[in-house]
Scaffold this active site. Sequence first.
Site, short mmCIF file in Angstrom:
data_model
loop_
_atom_site.label_atom_id
_atom_site.label_comp_id
_atom_site.label_asym_id
_atom_site.label_seq_id
_atom_site.Cartn_x
_atom_site.Cartn_y
_atom_site.Cartn_z
N THR A 270 73.74 -87.22 85.86
CA THR A 270 74.96 -86.85 86.55
C THR A 270 74.79 -87.06 88.05
O THR A 270 73.68 -87.12 88.55
CB THR A 270 75.22 -85.36 86.25
OG1 THR A 270 75.32 -85.20 84.84
CG2 THR A 270 76.45 -84.83 86.91
N GLY B 208 72.00 -81.57 83.30
CA GLY B 208 72.02 -80.97 81.96
C GLY B 208 72.08 -79.46 82.00
O GLY B 208 72.83 -78.85 82.76
#
Length: 569
Positions: A378, A461
């Site tokens: 991300t 995560g």
Amino acid sequence: MPAHRLPAFAALLCCLPLTLAAADRITGQPFATRSEVHAPHAMAATSHPLATQIALDIMKAGGSAVDAAIAANAALGLMEPTGNGIGGDLFAIVWDPATRKLHGYDGSGRSPRALTMDEFRRRGLTEIPSHGPLPVTVPGTVDGWFALHERFGRLPMADNLAPTIRYARNGHPVHEVVAYYWDRSVPRLSRWPGFSAQFTIDGRAPRNGETWKNPNLADTLQKIADGGRDAFYKGDIARTIGDYFAANDGFLSYDDLAAHTGNWVEPVSTSYRGVDVWELPPSGQGIAALQILNLLEPYDLRSYGFGSPEHVHLFVEAKKLAFADRARWYADPEFHPAPVARLISKDYARERGALISMDTALREVQPGTPAQLDEGDTIYMTTADASGMMVSLIQSNYRGMGSGMAPPGLGFILQDRGEQFVLKDGHPNSYAPGKRPFHTIIPAFATKDGEPWLSFGVMGGAMQPQGHAQIIINMIDFGMNLQEAGDAPRIHHDGSTEPAGQNVLMTDGGRIELESGFPYETVRGLMRRGHRVQFADGPYGGYQAIMKNPQGGWTGASESRKDGQAAGY
């Protein structure tokens, strides 16, 4: 994080006296790899220096913080495809000085409507594969850009996308951490059609400092700049995606893309020692951070000290309790509404907090029953402009570079977020057509007395809610500044029951991974309480933050474990 990129201060910290964990060996003060960044007008903090500069250029040209966030996010999709891109999803929280309130956007996509649970059973699968066509869900990022821009943008969308289009055509030097993760992804993803042709140089990843161009992505972004949102979801791009999956054993269709829409949502909050911390409700995992903070608020963490056995033990036990609820309750609210108000209430935290012992680690944690008592890799970036607007934005392809599925001529990879579904009937996160999977990516925000204070995030995560809570604790309980709060060694607990995959129950207490900088006295104290403690190189996330100063202007901080930069003017 690769071992060779662990920050230099981590090695320094491991040698400090026990009383100075996470502190400078000379001054005894909390350690920072660099100074905070201050600026009077605007600020941007991203995981790539060029993206940060693009955001500042946009605001200097009259763009809002939202314009800057869109421009930087587009750039990161080109420059850091190991973590994000227009084949993924997007979530954002915006402080709007005009309405003096926070606005949340859930830009997550849904599963293909033609793909059913029976199809997975027919293939003999007990969990959704991590790569290839089956975990792909509708990408929501472009929709998110246009939804945010419609409300808060000042410049034409073409102006916001122009810098990335230029870099995609002319090239840019690949940065070190990005090159490392790109190299790791190539062997896994090269088997999927379109990946090698569009994301390698002669079959290998680009190297640190090597120029990378992506003319296909430039063409795609130009179509979006010219034709708007529908150019992506209802035009040639959508048709190319649909045809590609039809030819490659996939199910994502033109109709799935054409039907997509994201959702404006109300951020939710809890108060932690007088500071209101804000997250988005499920299907994301943001409220886990709020649950952790509620569980920790009764304890005087400051008196225990940063890095003490008590500090780490209490944090991990609170995380276990919050994550048990995360596995049970967080899912697409259209299919399985979560009792959010109860989950983040102080009363519920008091009831669940009774399970915490100061002396013994919990080995197995059942979720609470809030519904019966009362009524889910991300990039993270943040921007702030001269009007007072602040944007907290997170965007992802999910696992590294995503599914590996790269439709021809488009220059991006589709996300594999659908891997987060559970192939089990009756589970809140069980697979269904047209459903959003449980989401890990979460932006965060904090206010004081109704005034904006902090826009921040820690990507990575299940580390994300743990990281959010640690940043708040570091600043409020341990008095760290914005950069110190991110540089301090982090705690990562792994092994809780997950809301996704095979949903294996935690029965052994999981394991604690401590970043370099915690004293061995703390490790021994944790072991005596029954914790398993181990070392890990890189599951500690990536942090960016902007703080609004009461006297005016902004303070920025950036993750020392990545390539990023905070800068302003």
